[in-house]
Structure formats: C-alpha cells, structure tokens
Design a protein around this motif. Structure first.
Motif, PDB file in Angstrom:
ATOM      1  N   LYS A 127       0.837  -1.199   0.000  1.00 10.70           N
ATOM      2  CA  LYS A 127       0.000   0.000   0.000  1.00 10.70           C
ATOM      3  C   LYS A 127       0.878   1.258   0.000  1.00 10.70           C
ATOM      4  O   LYS A 127       0.576   2.248  -0.695  1.00 10.70           O
ATOM      5  CB  LYS A 127      -0.912   0.007   1.233  1.00 10.70           C
ATOM      6  N   ALA A 128       1.947   1.216   0.798  1.00 11.99           N
ATOM      7  CA  ALA A 128       2.871   2.352   0.849  1.00 11.99           C
ATOM      8  C   ALA A 128       3.525   2.572  -0.509  1.00 11.99           C
ATOM      9  O   ALA A 128       3.705   3.715  -0.949  1.00 11.99           O
ATOM     10  CB  ALA A 128       3.933   2.120   1.925  1.00 11.99           C
ATOM     11  N   LEU A 129       3.855   1.481  -1.180  1.00  9.63           N
ATOM     12  CA  LEU A 129       4.472   1.559  -2.501  1.00  9.63           C
ATOM     13  C   LEU A 129       3.528   2.234  -3.502  1.00  9.63           C
ATOM     14  O   LEU A 129       3.945   3.110  -4.283  1.00  9.63           O
ATOM     15  CB  LEU A 129       4.841   0.160  -2.994  1.00  9.63           C
ATOM     16  N   GLU A 130       2.256   1.855  -3.465  1.00 11.19           N
ATOM     17  CA  GLU A 130       1.266   2.463  -4.367  1.00 11.19           C
ATOM     18  C   GLU A 130       1.202   3.970  -4.154  1.00 11.19           C
ATOM     19  O   GLU A 130       1.146   4.751  -5.112  1.00 11.19           O
ATOM     20  CB  GLU A 130      -0.111   1.840  -4.113  1.00 11.19           C
ATOM     21  N   TYR A 131       1.246   4.389  -2.889  1.00 15.95           N
ATOM     22  CA  TYR A 131       1.192   5.821  -2.572  1.00 15.95           C
ATOM     23  C   TYR A 131       2.439   6.538  -3.082  1.00 15.95           C
ATOM     24  O   TYR A 131       2.344   7.570  -3.760  1.00 15.95           O
ATOM     25  CB  TYR A 131       1.044   6.017  -1.061  1.00 15.95           C
ATOM     26  N   TYR A 132       3.619   5.984  -2.784  1.00 18.69           N
ATOM     27  CA  TYR A 132       4.867   6.660  -3.153  1.00 18.69           C
ATOM     28  C   TYR A 132       5.102   6.669  -4.664  1.00 18.69           C
ATOM     29  O   TYR A 132       5.719   7.597  -5.190  1.00 18.69           O
ATOM     30  CB  TYR A 132       6.057   6.031  -2.426  1.00 18.69           C
ATOM     31  N   LEU A 133       4.617   5.651  -5.367  1.00 20.72           N
ATOM     32  CA  LEU A 133       4.730   5.648  -6.826  1.00 20.72           C
ATOM     33  C   LEU A 133       3.968   6.831  -7.437  1.00 20.72           C
ATOM     34  O   LEU A 133       4.467   7.501  -8.345  1.00 20.72           O
ATOM     35  CB  LEU A 133       4.204   4.333  -7.403  1.00 20.72           C
ATOM     36  N   LYS A 134       2.763   7.087  -6.918  1.00 19.02           N
ATOM     37  CA  LYS A 134       1.982   8.223  -7.408  1.00 19.02           C
ATOM     38  C   LYS A 134       2.687   9.538  -7.093  1.00 19.02           C
ATOM     39  O   LYS A 134       2.738  10.444  -7.927  1.00 19.02           O
ATOM     40  CB  LYS A 134       0.587   8.216  -6.766  1.00 19.02           C
ATOM     41  N   GLU A 135       3.237   9.626  -5.880  1.00 22.38           N
ATOM     42  CA  GLU A 135       3.928  10.848  -5.488  1.00 22.38           C
ATOM     43  C   GLU A 135       5.199  11.057  -6.303  1.00 22.38           C
ATOM     44  O   GLU A 135       5.534  12.191  -6.671  1.00 22.38           O
ATOM     45  CB  GLU A 135       4.270  10.801  -3.985  1.00 22.38           C
ATOM     46  N   ALA A 136       5.924   9.963  -6.582  1.00 21.15           N
ATOM     47  CA  ALA A 136       7.185  10.062  -7.317  1.00 21.15           C
ATOM     48  C   ALA A 136       6.972  10.545  -8.745  1.00 21.15           C
ATOM     49  O   ALA A 136       7.825  11.231  -9.311  1.00 21.15           O
ATOM     50  CB  ALA A 136       7.892   8.710  -7.313  1.00 21.15           C
ATOM     51  N   GLU A 137       5.832  10.203  -9.325  1.00 21.89           N
ATOM     52  CA  GLU A 137       5.534  10.665 -10.673  1.00 21.89           C
ATOM     53  C   GLU A 137       5.376  12.183 -10.721  1.00 21.89           C
ATOM     54  O   GLU A 137       5.678  12.824 -11.720  1.00 21.89           O
ATOM     55  CB  GLU A 137       4.250   9.992 -11.191  1.00 21.89           C
ATOM     56  N   GLU A 138       4.912  12.740  -9.594  1.00 19.95           N
ATOM     57  CA  GLU A 138       4.719  14.191  -9.520  1.00 19.95           C
ATOM     58  C   GLU A 138       5.956  14.894  -8.969  1.00 19.95           C
ATOM     59  O   GLU A 138       6.299  15.990  -9.396  1.00 19.95           O
ATOM     60  CB  GLU A 138       3.506  14.511  -8.635  1.00 19.95           C
ATOM     61  N   GLU A 139       6.607  14.278  -7.993  1.00 16.41           N
ATOM     62  CA  GLU A 139       7.776  14.875  -7.352  1.00 16.41           C
ATOM     63  C   GLU A 139       8.861  13.814  -7.222  1.00 16.41           C
ATOM     64  O   GLU A 139       8.751  12.892  -6.418  1.00 16.41           O
ATOM     65  CB  GLU A 139       7.386  15.421  -5.963  1.00 16.41           C
ATOM     66  N   GLY A 140       9.912  13.946  -8.045  1.00 21.54           N
ATOM     67  CA  GLY A 140      10.934  12.903  -8.171  1.00 21.54           C
ATOM     68  C   GLY A 140      11.684  12.532  -6.917  1.00 21.54           C
ATOM     69  O   GLY A 140      12.275  11.452  -6.846  1.00 21.54           O
ATOM     70  N   VAL A 141      11.655  13.381  -5.891  1.00 20.70           N
ATOM     71  CA  VAL A 141      12.391  13.083  -4.670  1.00 20.70           C
ATOM     72  C   VAL A 141      11.886  11.799  -3.999  1.00 20.70           C
ATOM     73  O   VAL A 141      12.618  11.137  -3.248  1.00 20.70           O
ATOM     74  CB  VAL A 141      12.294  14.283  -3.685  1.00 20.70           C
ATOM     75  N   PHE A 142      10.645  11.403  -4.309  1.00 17.00           N
ATOM     76  CA  PHE A 142      10.069  10.209  -3.679  1.00 17.00           C
ATOM     77  C   PHE A 142      10.552   8.902  -4.318  1.00 17.00           C
ATOM     78  O   PHE A 142      10.216   7.827  -3.818  1.00 17.00           O
ATOM     79  CB  PHE A 142       8.540  10.272  -3.713  1.00 17.00           C
TER      80      PHE A 142
END
Length: 326
Positions: free
Chosen positions: A241-256
């Motif tokens: 679940k955490a991976l799903e969240y961070y993947l979405k965030e990383a697409e918007e902000e590469g630091v993730f």
C-alpha cells in the motif's frame, strides 16, 4: 538575578517607600483613602468602558455595568470628601464579595447554583451526570468522571478523563467508537496513539490501517509496526500500500523515488529498486545544477547502485561546494 526580577523588586520597594512616606508625613488614614481612591478610580474606568461596549452591543448586561459605574463614582467621591466612611466600607465589602462570587462561579463553569451546592455523588445519583463528571474531574477522580461523561453522552470528554487516569485502552476504545459513528478519520489516529500507549500493538496497527486509508502516507508506519510484531504477512500488505502511494507521489515529485526504491527493496524486488534509485539519482543530478548541496544525495544514490566512480565524483563536487561555504 535576571533584569525583570530586579526591576520588579525595585518597583515594589519604591511603592512601599511611597506608602510609608505618605503614612509618615500625612497619616495612615490618608494612605488608606489614597489607596481606596485609586482602587475606585480603576473600577470607574473599567465600568465606563464595559458600559460603552455593552450599550453598543445592545447587551442585557449593560444595566449591571451602569450600576457598577454609579456606585463606584459615589465611592470615589466619598473617598475624596470622607463624609460617609461607612458607605465606603460597605461598598468596598460589596465589591470584595462580588469578586469572590465571580471567582467561585468561574471555578465550576456551566453548572447551575443547585449543582454547585451538591456533591458529585449526589449529582450522580440524581442523574445529573454532566455536572457530576465536572465535580469528579475537579476533584481529580478522573475514572469516575469518565464514567459519568459516558452516561451523559460526552464521549470525547470521557476519553480525555480516561487518559488522565492512564486508562489508555478505555480511551482508545472510545475513539474507535467515535471513528465508526462519526466517520472522522482523526479518531482512528487517536485510537492508535492510545492503544500504543496501552501496549496493545495489534489493535494499534489495525486502527492506524483505518487511518491510512484516508491518509496514505501512514502505510509505511503501519508496515513498520507489523514488522516489529513479527507479522510479515500484514507487513507486506502494508508495504505494498505504501508503494502504491509513493509511486503516485514520485511521478509528480521525483524526490520520492528514493522511498520507492527502499520499499521495493523491502518487498524483495531488487531490479525494481534499482530502476527507482536510478530515477532518484537523475532527479538529484538535475537539482544539483541549481543547488550543489544535492550532490551529496547523488553520491548516496550511486553508492547504493554500486557505481563507485560516479559516487566518488558526486561526493567530490559536494565537498568542493562545502569548502566554498566556509
């Protein structure tokens, strides 16, 4: 001694000296009249200000303010003339009684006169649970207060009292009920905190899971709790679940992408972890063009990837930047 304390002591000493001088050069009666005159002058000013505000607000409390203004003006006049000293004494006593009554009233807010005069146990027997709870709470009997708050339907106040009584599990259970009935995710977070304090980590993790459904950046914390408990199955689900969240965030902000890489590593997918870390390294290099402090993260990323040459080059650039800052 700090400066504020010294100034306070100096002011008190000056006032005492002035009072002693007035009593010595004039008389103790003059000093008493002066003190009362200044006191009633202050009451006149406050009453006048309150009257103006209350009249402007069209409040029903304007009449008591008017009465206070008239009485204090009369007392002020009498302090000057000293024709009727008994009147001054009576008015002073009346103000003291009013002030004492106000303090007593404020000490037990929201209680009627009847409730103020009854004991907590008597109020509880009479079915006045809210008032009984207030009394128990003031007396430091927090568990009894919590029980009465529950009977009065005041669950949040009950939870607070259980917290003061260190009955953390009971507080957590109330917050669980509030979360279900009110649909507010905040209460799941509170339930988690109190189950954690109670040492009931399984329930704490379940409550934090519910909270993470609304606030997904907490899935990582859920996963860590399950790992500490040795529950690898639920830990893996939470990491996913955490991976799903961070993947979405990383697409918007590469630091993730760094967080994505670490989670893939947790899930045993080294190839995906490497891909994510390469994206993080690229992001950091781009940031380093404007802010050389990012070269440190570039070096760490390539160090993780096993590219020692590029890591060394990045760290050298970071050290050069640090030297220039000195």
């Amino acid at each position: 001694m700090d400066r504020l304390t010294a100034i306070t002591i100096a002011l008190i000493a000056a006032l005492v000296a002035l009072a002693a001088g007035a009593a010595y050069f004039f008389s103790p009666l003059f000093l008493l009249r002066l003190i009362l005159f200044l006191l009633f002058l202050g009451i006149v000013a406050i009453s006048a200000l309150m009257l103006a505000i209350l009249v402007y607000a069209k409040s029903k409390y304007a009449l008591p303010s008017l009465l206070s203004l008239l009485v204090s003006l009369y007392a002020l006049y009498q302090c000057y003339t000293w024709d009727e000293p008994m009147h001054v004494a009576c008015i002073t006593a009346a103000y003291i009684l009013v002030f004492a009554f106000a303090l007593w009233w404020i000490s037990e807010p929201d209680l009627s006169i009847y409730e103020r005069l009854r004991s907590a146990s008597a109020l509880e027997k009479a079915g006045r649970y809210r008032a009984a709870a207030r009394k128990y709470e003031k007396a430091g009997k927090f568990e009894k207060a919590a029980e009465c708050y529950l009977k009065a339907g005041m669950k949040e106040s009950a939870a607070w009292c259980y917290e003061k009584a260190e009955q953390f599990s009971k507080a957590a259970k109330i917050y669980e009920e509030l979360a279900v009935h009110q649909g507010d995710a905040y209460y799941w977070k509170e339930a988690y905190e109190f189950y954690k304090k109670a040492g009931e980590m399984k329930k704490a993790a379940e409550c934090l899971e519910k909270y993470a459904e609304d606030e997904p950046w907490f899935w990582e914390d859920v996963a860590k709790i399950y790992e500490e408990m040795g529950d690898s199955g639920n830990a893996r689900k939470a990491w996913q679940k955490a991976l799903e969240y961070y993947l979405k965030e990383a697409e918007e902000e590469g630091v993730f992408w760094e967080d994505v890489a670490k989670i893939y590593e947790k899930l045993g997918n080294s190839e995906k972890a490497r891909e994510a870390m390469l994206k993080f390294a690229a992001y950091c290099e781009k940031e380093a063009e404007n802010d050389p402090a990012w070269w440190k993260h570039v070096g760490e990323a390539y160090q993780y990837l096993g590219d020692d040459a590029r890591a060394k080059e990045a760290f050298e650039k970071y050290n050069e930047y640090k030297q220039k800052q000195k």
